[in-house]
Design a protein around this motif. Structure first.
Motif, PDB file in Angstrom:
ATOM      1  N   ALA A  72      42.831  47.537  31.265  1.00  0.00           N
ATOM      2  CA  ALA A  72      41.855  48.089  32.211  1.00  0.00           C
ATOM      3  C   ALA A  72      40.434  47.717  31.819  1.00  0.00           C
ATOM      4  O   ALA A  72      39.623  47.351  32.679  1.00  0.00           O
ATOM      5  CB  ALA A  72      42.007  49.609  32.281  1.00  0.00           C
ATOM      6  N   ALA A  73      40.131  47.779  30.540  1.00  0.00           N
ATOM      7  CA  ALA A  73      38.789  47.415  30.080  1.00  0.00           C
ATOM      8  C   ALA A  73      38.526  45.931  30.323  1.00  0.00           C
ATOM      9  O   ALA A  73      37.437  45.540  30.767  1.00  0.00           O
ATOM     10  CB  ALA A  73      38.627  47.750  28.600  1.00  0.00           C
ATOM     11  N   ARG A 101      39.962  43.956  32.626  1.00  0.00           N
ATOM     12  CA  ARG A 101      39.833  43.734  34.072  1.00  0.00           C
ATOM     13  C   ARG A 101      38.479  44.217  34.578  1.00  0.00           C
ATOM     14  O   ARG A 101      37.839  43.548  35.399  1.00  0.00           O
ATOM     15  CB  ARG A 101      40.941  44.459  34.836  1.00  0.00           C
ATOM     16  N   THR A 102      38.043  45.367  34.109  1.00  0.00           N
ATOM     17  CA  THR A 102      36.749  45.902  34.531  1.00  0.00           C
ATOM     18  C   THR A 102      35.626  44.975  34.087  1.00  0.00           C
ATOM     19  O   THR A 102      34.711  44.677  34.865  1.00  0.00           O
ATOM     20  CB  THR A 102      36.540  47.311  33.948  1.00  0.00           C
ATOM     21  N   THR A 103      35.694  44.512  32.854  1.00  0.00           N
ATOM     22  CA  THR A 103      34.670  43.592  32.345  1.00  0.00           C
ATOM     23  C   THR A 103      34.658  42.304  33.149  1.00  0.00           C
ATOM     24  O   THR A 103      33.590  41.805  33.524  1.00  0.00           O
ATOM     25  CB  THR A 103      34.904  43.299  30.862  1.00  0.00           C
ATOM     26  N   GLN A 104      35.825  41.748  33.439  1.00  0.00           N
ATOM     27  CA  GLN A 104      35.892  40.530  34.236  1.00  0.00           C
ATOM     28  C   GLN A 104      35.310  40.751  35.631  1.00  0.00           C
ATOM     29  O   GLN A 104      34.579  39.898  36.148  1.00  0.00           O
ATOM     30  CB  GLN A 104      37.340  40.050  34.353  1.00  0.00           C
ATOM     31  N   ALA A 105      35.626  41.873  36.249  1.00  0.00           N
ATOM     32  CA  ALA A 105      35.109  42.170  37.587  1.00  0.00           C
ATOM     33  C   ALA A 105      33.587  42.303  37.565  1.00  0.00           C
ATOM     34  O   ALA A 105      32.899  41.798  38.458  1.00  0.00           O
ATOM     35  CB  ALA A 105      35.748  43.438  38.131  1.00  0.00           C
ATOM     36  N   LEU A 106      33.059  42.965  36.544  1.00  0.00           N
ATOM     37  CA  LEU A 106      31.614  43.117  36.448  1.00  0.00           C
ATOM     38  C   LEU A 106      30.919  41.780  36.206  1.00  0.00           C
ATOM     39  O   LEU A 106      29.863  41.500  36.780  1.00  0.00           O
ATOM     40  CB  LEU A 106      31.256  44.113  35.352  1.00  0.00           C
ATOM     41  N   HIS A 127      32.097  38.810  37.080  1.00  0.00           N
ATOM     42  CA  HIS A 127      32.220  38.063  38.334  1.00  0.00           C
ATOM     43  C   HIS A 127      31.207  38.572  39.358  1.00  0.00           C
ATOM     44  O   HIS A 127      30.570  37.775  40.053  1.00  0.00           O
ATOM     45  CB  HIS A 127      33.642  38.180  38.880  1.00  0.00           C
ATOM     46  N   ARG A 128      31.046  39.865  39.438  1.00  0.00           N
ATOM     47  CA  ARG A 128      30.089  40.459  40.380  1.00  0.00           C
ATOM     48  C   ARG A 128      28.656  40.055  40.036  1.00  0.00           C
ATOM     49  O   ARG A 128      27.870  39.720  40.917  1.00  0.00           O
ATOM     50  CB  ARG A 128      30.242  41.975  40.341  1.00  0.00           C
TER      51      ARG A 128
END
Length: 123
Positions: free
Chosen positions: A102-103, A105-110, A112-113
């Motif tokens: 989860a950490a 995935r969240t880091t990757q999403a942030l 990418h954003r």
């Protein structure tokens, strides 16, 4: 004097978390309430990051030392905990993997954003 005022601000949110814990009938620790209140205050601009930065950096710097008493307590009660070791490991390993995933995935999403926002600004 700056550290005193910054510590006072952080402690005020800790106290507010204690009050919420006493008032609300939810099984949430008071420290979590305090952290959420501080996060909301930082996000809304009520508290500016520079108003708590130095004390926050100091506290995160000494954070590992705060685990020493807990580790000593575990070592003292090792015989009693030995019977629960296998269930604890069975419960801990999958949860740790899920938290890591989860950490990540969240880091990757942030990231990418952030890259997407920077690309839109540069265009």
């Amino acid at each position: 004097m700056r550290y005193l005022f910054q510590s006072g601000r952080i402690l005020a949110f800790c106290f507010a978390g204690e009050v919420l814990h006493a008032v609300l009938p939810l099984p949430v620790p008071a420290s979590v309430y305090g952290l959420l209140l501080l996060l909301l205050a930082l996000c809304s601009g009520i508290v500016r990051p520079e108003q708590v930065r130095e004390t926050g950096l100091f506290l995160t710097g000494i954070f590992p030392l705060l685990f020493v008493p807990a580790a000593a307590g575990v070592m003292e009660l090792w015989a009693e905990l030995g019977a629960m070791l296998l269930p604890a490991v069975i419960a801990t390993v999958p949860v740790t993997v899920l938290v890591f995933a989860a950490a990540g995935r969240t880091t990757q999403a942030l990231i990418h954003r952030k890259e997407k926002t920077q690309n839109e600004i540069s265009v």
